[in-house]
Design a protein around this motif. Structure first.
Motif, mmCIF file in Angstrom:
data_model
loop_
_atom_site.group_PDB
_atom_site.id
_atom_site.type_symbol
_atom_site.label_atom_id
_atom_site.label_comp_id
_atom_site.label_asym_id
_atom_site.label_seq_id
_atom_site.Cartn_x
_atom_site.Cartn_y
_atom_site.Cartn_z
ATOM 1 N N ILE A 67 0.867 -1.171 0.000
ATOM 2 C CA ILE A 67 0.000 0.000 0.000
ATOM 3 C C ILE A 67 0.901 1.216 0.000
ATOM 4 N N ILE A 68 0.834 1.981 -1.086
ATOM 5 C CA ILE A 68 1.715 3.134 -1.266
ATOM 6 C C ILE A 68 0.863 4.391 -1.311
ATOM 7 N N ILE A 69 1.233 5.355 -0.458
ATOM 8 C CA ILE A 69 0.447 6.578 -0.323
ATOM 9 C C ILE A 69 1.316 7.809 -0.576
ATOM 10 N N PRO A 70 0.700 8.898 -1.022
ATOM 11 C CA PRO A 70 1.452 10.146 -1.150
ATOM 12 C C PRO A 70 1.571 10.811 0.216
ATOM 13 N N VAL A 71 2.770 11.276 0.552
ATOM 14 C CA VAL A 71 3.054 11.894 1.843
ATOM 15 C C VAL A 71 3.780 13.209 1.592
ATOM 16 N N LYS A 72 3.340 14.262 2.251
ATOM 17 C CA LYS A 72 4.028 15.558 2.146
ATOM 18 C C LYS A 72 4.958 15.681 3.349
ATOM 19 N N ILE A 73 6.239 15.931 3.069
ATOM 20 C CA ILE A 73 7.247 15.978 4.124
ATOM 21 C C ILE A 73 7.801 17.393 4.229
ATOM 22 N N ASN A 74 7.846 17.884 5.466
ATOM 23 C CA ASN A 74 8.366 19.220 5.774
ATOM 24 C C ASN A 74 7.695 20.314 4.950
ATOM 25 N N GLY A 75 6.443 20.088 4.587
ATOM 26 C CA GLY A 75 5.659 21.093 3.899
ATOM 27 C C GLY A 75 6.051 21.376 2.463
ATOM 28 N N SER A 76 7.060 20.637 1.939
ATOM 29 C CA SER A 76 7.536 21.000 0.612
ATOM 30 C C SER A 76 7.724 19.849 -0.362
ATOM 31 N N VAL A 77 8.023 18.659 0.126
ATOM 32 C CA VAL A 77 8.349 17.538 -0.762
ATOM 33 C C VAL A 77 7.277 16.462 -0.624
ATOM 34 N N THR A 78 6.689 16.069 -1.751
ATOM 35 C CA THR A 78 5.731 14.968 -1.749
ATOM 36 C C THR A 78 6.449 13.716 -2.224
ATOM 37 N N ALA A 79 6.284 12.639 -1.466
ATOM 38 C CA ALA A 79 6.958 11.379 -1.781
ATOM 39 C C ALA A 79 5.962 10.238 -1.681
ATOM 40 N N ARG A 80 6.237 9.180 -2.421
ATOM 41 C CA ARG A 80 5.440 7.964 -2.341
ATOM 42 C C ARG A 80 6.052 7.092 -1.248
ATOM 43 N N MET A 81 5.249 6.771 -0.238
ATOM 44 C CA MET A 81 5.722 5.988 0.899
ATOM 45 C C MET A 81 4.836 4.751 1.057
ATOM 46 N N ALA A 82 5.442 3.651 1.447
ATOM 47 C CA ALA A 82 4.705 2.409 1.676
ATOM 48 C C ALA A 82 4.322 2.311 3.148
ATOM 49 N N LEU A 83 3.102 1.851 3.424
ATOM 50 C CA LEU A 83 2.708 1.557 4.802
ATOM 51 C C LEU A 83 3.319 0.210 5.161
ATOM 52 N N ASP A 84 3.983 0.141 6.301
ATOM 53 C CA ASP A 84 4.640 -1.100 6.709
ATOM 54 C C ASP A 84 4.349 -1.370 8.180
ATOM 55 N N THR A 85 3.385 -2.259 8.439
ATOM 56 C CA THR A 85 3.007 -2.574 9.819
ATOM 57 C C THR A 85 4.093 -3.338 10.554
ATOM 58 N N GLY A 86 5.096 -3.827 9.848
ATOM 59 C CA GLY A 86 6.212 -4.527 10.489
ATOM 60 C C GLY A 86 7.381 -3.614 10.819
ATOM 61 N N ALA A 87 7.310 -2.360 10.399
ATOM 62 C CA ALA A 87 8.396 -1.412 10.661
ATOM 63 C C ALA A 87 8.065 -0.611 11.923
ATOM 64 N N PRO A 88 8.936 -0.621 12.904
ATOM 65 C CA PRO A 88 8.648 0.137 14.119
ATOM 66 C C PRO A 88 8.706 1.651 13.899
ATOM 67 N N GLY A 89 9.480 2.098 12.922
ATOM 68 C CA GLY A 89 9.641 3.530 12.698
ATOM 69 C C GLY A 89 9.628 3.896 11.238
ATOM 70 N N THR A 90 9.791 5.184 10.984
ATOM 71 C CA THR A 90 9.787 5.730 9.635
ATOM 72 C C THR A 90 11.159 5.558 8.994
ATOM 73 N N LEU A 91 11.158 5.117 7.741
ATOM 74 C CA LEU A 91 12.389 4.991 6.957
ATOM 75 C C LEU A 91 12.248 5.840 5.711
ATOM 76 N N ILE A 92 13.334 6.492 5.303
ATOM 77 C CA ILE A 92 13.338 7.202 4.026
ATOM 78 C C ILE A 92 14.590 6.816 3.261
ATOM 79 N N SER A 93 14.501 6.933 1.953
ATOM 80 C CA SER A 93 15.636 6.586 1.094
ATOM 81 C C SER A 93 16.662 7.718 1.095
ATOM 82 N N PHE A 94 17.892 7.386 0.705
ATOM 83 C CA PHE A 94 18.918 8.413 0.550
ATOM 84 C C PHE A 94 18.499 9.421 -0.517
ATOM 85 N N ARG A 95 17.827 8.939 -1.574
ATOM 86 C CA ARG A 95 17.356 9.835 -2.637
ATOM 87 C C ARG A 95 16.370 10.870 -2.085
#
Length: 170
Positions: A65-93
């Protein structure tokens, strides 16, 4: 405990839900949108805020399940919901797009581990994540190599646990 010569440079900010007051239960609108009043029902009872987010299922049989997420009010990124991940992960890109790697401030070099083994990573803080109006602030995040073109990070339980989720496959 701040030395007198630096006291004029200090900005004091109160952060809600960070140990100075109890965080609300999962689904509590106050947990994600502290400044938004909860609507009231006809009987005068508070009704939790409702957020609807369109998603896409991607990556073959995984159907993430991939959703659009706005980060820091300026960048929109496609992020996957992961119920097995304890925290937020972002790519180096994505970290580069956010300017996180340019600042050299507050980044901690760590080793991150998961299903695929362990790898070097950075630990940082994201100021704000906005998922179609459900806003979470001051989110610790891990910057890792993500080997997918379908998404640029994972939304983990650190954010999802604040809300009651219902996924409608239609």
């Amino acid at each position: 405990s701040i030395p007198p010569e630096y006291q004029d440079q200090v900005e004091v900010q109160e952060m809600k839900g960070f140990g100075n007051e109890p965080a609300g239960p999962p689904g509590d609108a106050d947990a994600g949108t502290p400044d938004s009043p909860e609507p009231e029902s006809a009987a005068g009872q508070k009704v939790p805020a409702r957020y609807e987010v369109s998603y896409t299922a991607h990556e073959g049989s995984a159907k993430r399940i991939i959703i659009p997420v706005k980060i820091n009010g300026s960048v929109t990124a496609r992020m996957a919901l992961d119920t097995g991940a304890p925290g937020t992960l972002i790519s180096f890109r994505l970290a580069r797009r956010l300017g996180i790697l340019d600042e050299n401030e507050g980044a901690l070099l760590i080793t991150a581990g998961g299903i695929g083994g362990s790898a070097p990573a950075l630990r940082t803080i994201i100021d704000e994540i906005d998922i179609n109006g459900a806003v979470t602030s001051f989110i610790p995040a891990t910057v890792v190599q993500i080997r997918s073109d379908a998404f640029e990070g994972l939304i983990g339980l650190d954010i999802m646990s604040r809300y009651q989720l219902k996924i409608d496959p239609r």
